[in-house]
Design a protein around this motif. Structure first.
Motif, PDB file in Angstrom:
ATOM      1  N   TYR A  11      42.941 -23.933  71.974  1.00  0.00           N
ATOM      2  CA  TYR A  11      43.494 -24.309  70.667  1.00  0.00           C
ATOM      3  C   TYR A  11      42.559 -25.186  69.841  1.00  0.00           C
ATOM      4  N   ASP A  12      41.665 -25.937  70.511  1.00  0.00           N
ATOM      5  CA  ASP A  12      40.801 -26.871  69.789  1.00  0.00           C
ATOM      6  C   ASP A  12      39.424 -26.289  69.492  1.00  0.00           C
ATOM      7  N   SER A  13      39.223 -25.008  69.709  1.00  0.00           N
ATOM      8  CA  SER A  13      37.917 -24.394  69.444  1.00  0.00           C
ATOM      9  C   SER A  13      37.712 -24.203  67.943  1.00  0.00           C
ATOM     10  N   ASP A  14      36.442 -24.162  67.537  1.00  0.00           N
ATOM     11  CA  ASP A  14      36.117 -24.073  66.114  1.00  0.00           C
ATOM     12  C   ASP A  14      36.676 -22.804  65.470  1.00  0.00           C
ATOM     13  N   GLY A  15      36.584 -21.681  66.175  1.00  0.00           N
ATOM     14  CA  GLY A  15      36.979 -20.418  65.577  1.00  0.00           C
ATOM     15  C   GLY A  15      38.413 -20.398  65.093  1.00  0.00           C
ATOM     16  N   ILE A  16      39.350 -20.847  65.928  1.00  0.00           N
ATOM     17  CA  ILE A  16      40.756 -20.803  65.540  1.00  0.00           C
ATOM     18  C   ILE A  16      41.099 -21.906  64.548  1.00  0.00           C
ATOM     19  N   GLN A  17      40.473 -23.064  64.689  1.00  0.00           N
ATOM     20  CA  GLN A  17      40.747 -24.151  63.761  1.00  0.00           C
ATOM     21  C   GLN A  17      40.281 -23.802  62.346  1.00  0.00           C
ATOM     22  N   HIS A  28      49.029 -19.116  52.930  1.00  0.00           N
ATOM     23  CA  HIS A  28      49.878 -18.594  53.995  1.00  0.00           C
ATOM     24  C   HIS A  28      50.492 -19.729  54.808  1.00  0.00           C
ATOM     25  N   THR A  29      51.647 -19.457  55.398  1.00  0.00           N
ATOM     26  CA  THR A  29      52.255 -20.384  56.343  1.00  0.00           C
ATOM     27  C   THR A  29      51.725 -20.040  57.724  1.00  0.00           C
ATOM     28  N   VAL A  30      51.039 -20.991  58.339  1.00  0.00           N
ATOM     29  CA  VAL A  30      50.309 -20.702  59.578  1.00  0.00           C
ATOM     30  C   VAL A  30      50.964 -21.423  60.758  1.00  0.00           C
ATOM     31  N   TYR A  31      51.280 -20.637  61.777  1.00  0.00           N
ATOM     32  CA  TYR A  31      51.739 -21.156  63.055  1.00  0.00           C
ATOM     33  C   TYR A  31      50.653 -20.874  64.091  1.00  0.00           C
ATOM     34  N   MET A  32      50.480 -21.789  65.010  1.00  0.00           N
ATOM     35  CA  MET A  32      49.528 -21.576  66.090  1.00  0.00           C
ATOM     36  C   MET A  32      50.199 -21.839  67.427  1.00  0.00           C
ATOM     37  N   VAL A  33      50.092 -20.868  68.337  1.00  0.00           N
ATOM     38  CA  VAL A  33      50.393 -21.077  69.755  1.00  0.00           C
ATOM     39  C   VAL A  33      49.175 -20.551  70.486  1.00  0.00           C
ATOM     40  N   ASP A  59      50.854 -29.791  62.721  1.00  0.00           N
ATOM     41  CA  ASP A  59      51.970 -29.244  61.957  1.00  0.00           C
ATOM     42  C   ASP A  59      52.088 -27.738  62.200  1.00  0.00           C
ATOM     43  N   ARG A  60      53.164 -27.325  62.880  1.00  0.00           N
ATOM     44  CA  ARG A  60      53.394 -25.919  63.266  1.00  0.00           C
ATOM     45  C   ARG A  60      52.349 -25.415  64.271  1.00  0.00           C
ATOM     46  N   TYR A  61      51.639 -26.332  64.936  1.00  0.00           N
ATOM     47  CA  TYR A  61      50.612 -25.978  65.916  1.00  0.00           C
ATOM     48  C   TYR A  61      51.037 -26.453  67.296  1.00  0.00           C
ATOM     49  N   TRP A  62      50.948 -25.543  68.290  1.00  0.00           N
ATOM     50  CA  TRP A  62      51.265 -25.894  69.668  1.00  0.00           C
ATOM     51  C   TRP A  62      50.183 -25.372  70.600  1.00  0.00           C
TER      52      TRP A  62
END
Length: 254
Positions: A11-17, A28-33, A59-62
């Motif tokens: 989750y903390d990698s540059d690509g997804i962040q 867009h409304t962005v959720y991350m799991v 915020d909306r990130y897990w």
């Protein structure tokens, strides 16, 4: 759109962040799991025998202690996300997911799992072997591509009732010549090895996997060839296994 993002790099990698930040800026409304740690090459593994740890990391990130497929299942089949998800984006992966790589890729497995649930799903990856461009810059450029072309990618991914997911790849050139739809997927030839060593305490042995850069073969319209020519490749990948015709004349007995 309501966008669910995940990856296999953690989750903390540059690509997804960077992907999440660009999508938010696009409205867009962005959720991350996403996995709590690197889960590369774990394919479509699913955790069924133990509980998973879920932590709020924004915020909306897990983060999730499971696999990329676990993350999609958790995001879509629990009450963690109370709104319906319009599209899933997996990545941006630090490394290519071309041709045969798709079998092993956790990035592609997350997109496959999303498509199995009927959600348009896209995997995004960059190979950093074929150029010297700075990583964060490449991630930013591919994220911008995804945000700008999201309606088209969703349309492709939703064809035939999400029977396939969209696999996007690029090499780390300083600029790309354009975008091409591929006609085939490359075959990757791996020359991997495993070293067996005795444990220092003498209690058994250990193995260590050594992966090498694969060689690629395929047609001129394959995902590898398209990327090697300096384009972003956009491929459709079937979700369900495809039946193979068996050779006639073979008999069996009980």
């Amino acid at each position: 759109m309501n966008v669910l993002i995940t990856n296999d790099d953690g989750y903390d990698s540059d690509g997804i962040q960077i992907l999440g930040s660009v999508l938010k800026k696009a409205g867009h409304t962005v959720y991350m799991v996403a996995p709590s740690e690197n889960r590369s090459a774990i394919s479509s593994g699913i955790t069924m025998t133990r509980r998973l740890d879920i932590k709020n990391v924004g915020d909306r990130y897990w983060s999730c202690s499971g696999t990329p497929a676990d993350c999609i299942i958790t995001g879509l089949k629990s009450n963690l996300i109370e709104e319906s998800v319009d599209v899933i984006l997996s990545g941006i992966n630090d490394g290519g997911n071309i041709g045969t790589d798709i079998i092993y890729s956790g990035t592609c497995a997350a997109a496959r799992q999303g498509a199995l649930y009927g959600i348009p799903s896209i995997a995004l990856s960059i190979s950093f072997v074929h150029g010297n461009a700075e990583k964060r810059t490449c991630f930013e450029r591919l994220a911008q591509f995804a945000a700008k072309n999201l309606p088209s990618l969703v349309l492709l991914a939703g064809k035939n009732g999400c029977a396939s997911f969209v696999n996007v790849n690029a090499f780390s050139f300083s600029s790309w010549n354009g975008v091409r739809l591929t006609g085939s997927l490359a075959v990757r030839h791996y020359d991997d090895s495993v070293e067996i060593v005795h444990k220092p305490d003498g209690d058994g042995m250990q193995s260590l996997f050594y992966g090498k850069e694969p060689l690629s073969s395929g047609t001129q319209d394959s995902d590898y060839s398209v990327c090697a020519e300096g384009y972003i490749s956009v491929s459709g990948v079937m979700v369900e296994p495809v039946h193979s015709e068996l050779i006639d004349g073979i008999s069996f007995s009980l």
